[in-house]
Design a protein around this motif. Structure first.
Motif, PDB file in Angstrom:
ATOM      1  N   GLY A 196       0.807  -1.214   0.000  1.00 23.09           N
ATOM      2  CA  GLY A 196       0.000   0.000   0.000  1.00 23.09           C
ATOM      3  C   GLY A 196       0.842   1.266   0.000  1.00 23.09           C
ATOM      4  O   GLY A 196       2.065   1.222   0.057  1.00 23.09           O
ATOM      5  N   PRO A 197       0.168   2.418  -0.069  1.00 24.70           N
ATOM      6  CA  PRO A 197       0.875   3.706  -0.122  1.00 24.70           C
ATOM      7  C   PRO A 197       1.698   3.950   1.130  1.00 24.70           C
ATOM      8  O   PRO A 197       1.333   3.522   2.229  1.00 24.70           O
ATOM      9  N   SER A 198       2.800   4.670   0.956  1.00 26.96           N
ATOM     10  CA  SER A 198       3.666   5.010   2.087  1.00 26.96           C
ATOM     11  C   SER A 198       3.343   6.423   2.565  1.00 26.96           C
ATOM     12  O   SER A 198       3.351   7.381   1.781  1.00 26.96           O
ATOM     13  N   LEU A 199       3.056   6.562   3.836  1.00 25.06           N
ATOM     14  CA  LEU A 199       2.713   7.849   4.428  1.00 25.06           C
ATOM     15  C   LEU A 199       3.950   8.715   4.657  1.00 25.06           C
ATOM     16  O   LEU A 199       3.895   9.941   4.562  1.00 25.06           O
ATOM     17  N   ALA A 200       5.091   8.073   4.946  1.00 22.07           N
ATOM     18  CA  ALA A 200       6.281   8.790   5.392  1.00 22.07           C
ATOM     19  C   ALA A 200       6.779   9.858   4.416  1.00 22.07           C
ATOM     20  O   ALA A 200       7.087  10.986   4.848  1.00 22.07           O
ATOM     21  N   PRO A 201       6.903   9.586   3.106  1.00 23.79           N
ATOM     22  CA  PRO A 201       7.426  10.622   2.209  1.00 23.79           C
ATOM     23  C   PRO A 201       6.561  11.876   2.160  1.00 23.79           C
ATOM     24  O   PRO A 201       7.079  12.996   2.169  1.00 23.79           O
ATOM     25  N   VAL A 202       5.234  11.701   2.120  1.00 21.88           N
ATOM     26  CA  VAL A 202       4.336  12.854   2.086  1.00 21.88           C
ATOM     27  C   VAL A 202       4.412  13.607   3.417  1.00 21.88           C
ATOM     28  O   VAL A 202       4.459  14.845   3.449  1.00 21.88           O
ATOM     29  N   ALA A 203       4.430  12.856   4.514  1.00 21.66           N
ATOM     30  CA  ALA A 203       4.505  13.485   5.834  1.00 21.66           C
ATOM     31  C   ALA A 203       5.799  14.279   5.982  1.00 21.66           C
ATOM     32  O   ALA A 203       5.810  15.368   6.573  1.00 21.66           O
TER      33      ALA A 203
ATOM     34  N   LEU B 289      10.758  23.953  -3.115  1.00 18.65           N
ATOM     35  CA  LEU B 289       9.723  23.831  -4.139  1.00 18.65           C
ATOM     36  C   LEU B 289      10.004  22.680  -5.093  1.00 18.65           C
ATOM     37  O   LEU B 289       9.078  22.003  -5.552  1.00 18.65           O
ATOM     38  N   ALA B 290      11.270  22.448  -5.368  1.00 15.63           N
ATOM     39  CA  ALA B 290      11.631  21.312  -6.219  1.00 15.63           C
ATOM     40  C   ALA B 290      11.219  20.003  -5.552  1.00 15.63           C
ATOM     41  O   ALA B 290      10.736  19.071  -6.218  1.00 15.63           O
ATOM     42  N   LYS B 291      11.401  19.918  -4.235  1.00 10.86           N
ATOM     43  CA  LYS B 291      10.996  18.715  -3.503  1.00 10.86           C
ATOM     44  C   LYS B 291       9.480  18.566  -3.491  1.00 10.86           C
ATOM     45  O   LYS B 291       8.947  17.461  -3.673  1.00 10.86           O
ATOM     46  N   LEU B 292       8.768  19.670  -3.280  1.00 11.34           N
ATOM     47  CA  LEU B 292       7.306  19.617  -3.256  1.00 11.34           C
ATOM     48  C   LEU B 292       6.742  19.255  -4.628  1.00 11.34           C
ATOM     49  O   LEU B 292       5.776  18.490  -4.729  1.00 11.34           O
ATOM     50  N   GLU B 293       7.373  19.788  -5.667  1.00  9.90           N
ATOM     51  CA  GLU B 293       6.927  19.465  -7.022  1.00  9.90           C
ATOM     52  C   GLU B 293       7.225  18.007  -7.349  1.00  9.90           C
ATOM     53  O   GLU B 293       6.391  17.294  -7.924  1.00  9.90           O
ATOM     54  N   GLY B 294       8.400  17.540  -6.957  1.00 10.49           N
ATOM     55  CA  GLY B 294       8.758  16.139  -7.186  1.00 10.49           C
ATOM     56  C   GLY B 294       7.866  15.180  -6.424  1.00 10.49           C
ATOM     57  O   GLY B 294       7.608  14.060  -6.881  1.00 10.49           O
ATOM     58  N   GLY B 295       7.375  15.628  -5.263  1.00 11.45           N
ATOM     59  CA  GLY B 295       6.487  14.794  -4.458  1.00 11.45           C
ATOM     60  C   GLY B 295       5.030  14.880  -4.863  1.00 11.45           C
ATOM     61  O   GLY B 295       4.172  14.244  -4.234  1.00 11.45           O
ATOM     62  N   GLY B 296       4.724  15.669  -5.879  1.00 13.62           N
ATOM     63  CA  GLY B 296       3.357  15.753  -6.369  1.00 13.62           C
ATOM     64  C   GLY B 296       2.431  16.625  -5.552  1.00 13.62           C
ATOM     65  O   GLY B 296       1.206  16.547  -5.705  1.00 13.62           O
ATOM     66  N   LEU B 297       2.981  17.489  -4.686  1.00 14.17           N
ATOM     67  CA  LEU B 297       2.129  18.347  -3.864  1.00 14.17           C
ATOM     68  C   LEU B 297       1.876  19.708  -4.494  1.00 14.17           C
ATOM     69  O   LEU B 297       0.854  20.341  -4.209  1.00 14.17           O
ATOM     70  N   VAL B 298       2.805  20.181  -5.312  1.00 17.22           N
ATOM     71  CA  VAL B 298       2.616  21.442  -6.016  1.00 17.22           C
ATOM     72  C   VAL B 298       2.914  21.241  -7.496  1.00 17.22           C
ATOM     73  O   VAL B 298       3.575  20.279  -7.882  1.00 17.22           O
ATOM     74  N   THR B 299       2.422  22.166  -8.288  1.00 19.07           N
ATOM     75  CA  THR B 299       2.713  22.158  -9.718  1.00 19.07           C
ATOM     76  C   THR B 299       3.112  23.563 -10.125  1.00 19.07           C
ATOM     77  O   THR B 299       2.676  24.542  -9.510  1.00 19.07           O
ATOM     78  N   ALA B 300       3.954  23.668 -11.145  1.00 19.71           N
ATOM     79  CA  ALA B 300       4.457  24.967 -11.595  1.00 19.71           C
ATOM     80  C   ALA B 300       3.880  25.314 -12.960  1.00 19.71           C
ATOM     81  O   ALA B 300       3.688  24.446 -13.814  1.00 19.71           O
ATOM     82  N   VAL B 301       3.595  26.596 -13.143  1.00 20.09           N
ATOM     83  CA  VAL B 301       3.084  27.102 -14.415  1.00 20.09           C
ATOM     84  C   VAL B 301       3.924  28.316 -14.797  1.00 20.09           C
ATOM     85  O   VAL B 301       4.099  29.235 -13.993  1.00 20.09           O
ATOM     86  N   LYS B 302       4.438  28.315 -16.020  1.00 15.42           N
ATOM     87  CA  LYS B 302       5.250  29.443 -16.481  1.00 15.42           C
ATOM     88  C   LYS B 302       4.366  30.418 -17.243  1.00 15.42           C
ATOM     89  O   LYS B 302       3.608  30.032 -18.128  1.00 15.42           O
ATOM     90  N   GLN B 303       4.474  31.694 -16.866  1.00 13.71           N
ATOM     91  CA  GLN B 303       3.712  32.741 -17.530  1.00 13.71           C
ATOM     92  C   GLN B 303       4.643  33.926 -17.746  1.00 13.71           C
ATOM     93  O   GLN B 303       5.041  34.601 -16.805  1.00 13.71           O
ATOM     94  N   GLY B 304       4.994  34.167 -18.999  1.00 17.41           N
ATOM     95  CA  GLY B 304       5.957  35.226 -19.288  1.00 17.41           C
ATOM     96  C   GLY B 304       7.311  34.887 -18.705  1.00 17.41           C
ATOM     97  O   GLY B 304       7.832  33.788 -18.897  1.00 17.41           O
TER      98      GLY B 304
ATOM     99  N   ASP C  62      -3.670  19.783  -6.601  1.00 16.68           N
ATOM    100  CA  ASP C  62      -5.105  19.573  -6.810  1.00 16.68           C
ATOM    101  C   ASP C  62      -5.859  19.780  -5.504  1.00 16.68           C
ATOM    102  O   ASP C  62      -5.272  20.081  -4.461  1.00 16.68           O
ATOM    103  N   ALA C  63      -7.174  19.611  -5.583  1.00 13.94           N
ATOM    104  CA  ALA C  63      -8.036  19.840  -4.419  1.00 13.94           C
ATOM    105  C   ALA C  63      -7.766  18.837  -3.303  1.00 13.94           C
ATOM    106  O   ALA C  63      -7.972  19.147  -2.128  1.00 13.94           O
ATOM    107  N   ASP C  64      -7.306  17.631  -3.645  1.00 14.12           N
ATOM    108  CA  ASP C  64      -7.027  16.630  -2.615  1.00 14.12           C
ATOM    109  C   ASP C  64      -5.908  17.087  -1.687  1.00 14.12           C
ATOM    110  O   ASP C  64      -5.934  16.835  -0.479  1.00 14.12           O
ATOM    111  N   VAL C  65      -4.903  17.756  -2.253  1.00 15.28           N
ATOM    112  CA  VAL C  65      -3.804  18.274  -1.432  1.00 15.28           C
ATOM    113  C   VAL C  65      -4.333  19.351  -0.488  1.00 15.28           C
ATOM    114  O   VAL C  65      -3.974  19.391   0.695  1.00 15.28           O
ATOM    115  N   ALA C  66      -5.196  20.223  -1.016  1.00 19.40           N
ATOM    116  CA  ALA C  66      -5.782  21.271  -0.179  1.00 19.40           C
ATOM    117  C   ALA C  66      -6.607  20.674   0.959  1.00 19.40           C
ATOM    118  O   ALA C  66      -6.529  21.136   2.103  1.00 19.40           O
TER     119      ALA C  66
END
Length: 228
Positions: free
Chosen positions: A4-11, A52-67, A76-80
């Motif tokens: 099953g899923p591992s809690l430790a990395p997200v925690a 932020l690189a760690k959070l993005e790699g862990g799937g908790l945040v996503t980056a969007v480039k604008q200009g 996503d909403a599940d993280v919130a």
């Protein structure tokens, strides 16, 4: 080895104080730059980029480039929802910030939880819809009733658009300050958008708080009346 899923990395990702502050800042649904998040966390820009690189790699945040800028938001909403529940546990166990700040009472009254209304006003909206028979809570969770469909359309909600979203229409989200449910899902997001469109409230520039006008609060209480 456990299955099953591992809690430790997200925690571990959420547990770092700097990253926790950055995630809390993003919980209001706004996209922020690395420098803005560094300021929120009280750290240097290079350190923020590493986090932020760690959070993005862990799937908790996503980056969007604008200009020329790169903005970060929750994945996503599940993280919130996860963050809101952790905040609820922290509040219940007495784990709070040393200085809550001047926006704390406003945050408890009304705030943005990712893209829907939370706090006292959010719980009032949820309770009102339950009392009106607009929402029903069953074994499969929240569901919008025919009465609720009429109410939503009369309030100016486009349910056809809500149902095209790749997320539940109605979903309960445990409110960290009230320790009760408020309305999430595409309907919850549409309700908040409608409240803002009616100019009953506006977003605070410096926090997740929603600031209702006196007239907006009166109208909100009238539409979302609750019998105690």
């Amino acid at each position: 080895m456990k299955d099953g899923p591992s809690l430790a990395p997200v925690a571990a990702l959420v547990g770092d104080p700097a990253r926790a502050n950055m995630l809390s800042a993003l919980a209001g649904g706004k996209a922020l730059t690395a420098s803005e998040l560094a300021q929120e966390a009280g750290i240097t820009a290079p350190t923020a980029s590493s986090h932020l690189a760690k959070l993005e790699g862990g799937g908790l945040v996503t980056a969007v480039k604008q200009g020329r800028h790169r903005y970060f938001r929750l994945a996503d909403a599940d993280v919130a929802e996860m963050l809101e529940k952790i905040m609820g546990v922290a509040s219940r166990t007495g784990t709070t910030r040393v200085r809550p700040g001047p926006s704390e009472p406003a945050m408890r009254e009304a705030r943005v939880c990712y893209d829907h209304l939370a706090g006292e006003m959010g719980v009032r909206l949820y309770d009102s819809l339950i009392q009106k028979g607009a929402l029903t809570l069953g074994a499969d969770g929240l569901a919008l009733t025919p009465r609720g469909e009429r109410f939503a359309r009369d309030f100016g909600i486009d349910l056809d658009v809500c149902r095209t979203a790749r997320r539940p229409l109605c979903r309960g989200c445990l409110d960290w300050s009230m320790r009760r449910e408020h309305l999430a899902g595409s309907l919850g997001a549409a309700m908040l958008s409608r409240v803002l469109a009616l100019k009953w409230a506006r977003r605070d520039k410096n926090s997740r708080a929603l600031l209702f006008t006196p007239e907006g609060k009166r109208k909100f209480h009238s539409v979302f009346a609750v019998t105690r």
